[in-house]
Write an enzyme that holds these catalytic residues in place. Sequence first.
Site, PDB file in Angstrom:
ATOM      1  N   SER A  15     -11.074   0.096   3.539  1.00  0.00           N
ATOM      2  CA  SER A  15     -10.230  -0.469   4.597  1.00  0.00           C
ATOM      3  C   SER A  15      -9.491   0.645   5.330  1.00  0.00           C
ATOM      4  O   SER A  15      -8.764   1.428   4.722  1.00  0.00           O
ATOM      5  CB  SER A  15      -9.224  -1.455   4.008  1.00  0.00           C
ATOM      6  OG  SER A  15      -9.895  -2.578   3.465  1.00  0.00           O
ATOM      7  N   ARG A  55       0.818  -1.223   0.000  1.00  0.00           N
ATOM      8  CA  ARG A  55       0.000   0.000   0.000  1.00  0.00           C
ATOM      9  C   ARG A  55       0.850   1.270   0.000  1.00  0.00           C
ATOM     10  O   ARG A  55       0.503   2.270   0.635  1.00  0.00           O
ATOM     11  CB  ARG A  55      -0.964   0.021   1.198  1.00  0.00           C
ATOM     12  CG  ARG A  55      -1.904  -1.171   1.241  1.00  0.00           C
ATOM     13  CD  ARG A  55      -2.863  -1.208   0.059  1.00  0.00           C
ATOM     14  NE  ARG A  55      -3.704  -2.388   0.124  1.00  0.00           N
ATOM     15  CZ  ARG A  55      -3.419  -3.548  -0.467  1.00  0.00           C
ATOM     16  NH1 ARG A  55      -2.314  -3.669  -1.193  1.00  0.00           N
ATOM     17  NH2 ARG A  55      -4.239  -4.572  -0.363  1.00  0.00           N
ATOM     18  N   GLU A  78      -4.411   3.025   6.716  1.00  0.00           N
ATOM     19  CA  GLU A  78      -4.380   2.847   5.263  1.00  0.00           C
ATOM     20  C   GLU A  78      -5.086   4.015   4.589  1.00  0.00           C
ATOM     21  O   GLU A  78      -4.691   4.467   3.530  1.00  0.00           O
ATOM     22  CB  GLU A  78      -5.049   1.525   4.867  1.00  0.00           C
ATOM     23  CG  GLU A  78      -5.006   1.245   3.371  1.00  0.00           C
ATOM     24  CD  GLU A  78      -5.452  -0.160   3.011  1.00  0.00           C
ATOM     25  OE1 GLU A  78      -6.013  -0.334   1.919  1.00  0.00           O
ATOM     26  OE2 GLU A  78      -5.230  -1.086   3.807  1.00  0.00           O
TER      27      GLU A  78
END
Length: 307
Positions: free
Chosen positions: A224, A175, A294
Amino acid sequence: MVAEARPVADIAVRGKLTADAPLAPLVWFKSGGAADWLFEPKDADDLCDFLAALDPVVPVMALGLGSNLIVRDGGVPGVVVRLGKAFAQVERLDATSLRCGGGASGILVSSTARDAGIGGLEFLRSIPGTVGGFVRMNGGAYGREVKDILVEADIVLRNGARQTLALSALGFTYRHSTLPEGAVVVSATFRGHPEAPETVQAEMDRIATAREASQPLRSKTGGSTFKNPDGEKAWALVDRAGCRGLMLGGAQVSEKHTNFLINTGDATSADIEALGEEVRKRVKQDSGISLEWEIQRVGRRVEGGAA
């Protein structure tokens, strides 16, 4: 010759430049303040010319679908760049490759791949964002990441220069990428493998069904919230810490999927961010693990706000 930097209001554009532009309607959480300036370029040349003329001290941030983002209540300083329809085109290059505009959605990319008989891009169907965001964050789901399919990305740097970066130049990790600060992804080339369209569609249907069953897709959410720590699932850690359904102001930890935060209707961005920090604190106390955000959090906090 480099153009002399000018105030934002004095820069001539062919696209749309808006002062004090509300961002809440453009992001999934439906909360947060305004951008000092919102620029929607007509095409890549318009974007290059604008950034070349913009004072280098003015911050620039690209905005896609706003699905993985908390815009703080005090708004975003500088210029927010939003890529419109001109950047949402997807074209087939060869038997296994697509060139995708930075504003193209994951659904459009995966559907175009299906029609072209290209497999391996189905996971993009499940990521609620655009190609630019996928590249910046090495977006991924269902066992695949952008680093598995990216060939190269075309970007416009903060100074207005254009550059093409190969996969190896983007420093992809989980990520994360090393895309330069203020750079805007205007297109990316993805490569899959030959596959029957019906097989691709079946995989897309499987992914869509799995998402529908496990995620609060019809809520005001940001996807998320926390990265999965090594060897762990963030949702399980949150659940184990007793945070399922936890509320702060108008923000709530989803009861359907505990790695999702929800705006129940009147949450401020400060509520949402503070709830996330409370979850992080409780998980740390319970398991000793520090969850990493995130979701990207940008902009100014309002003085005295919960965050």
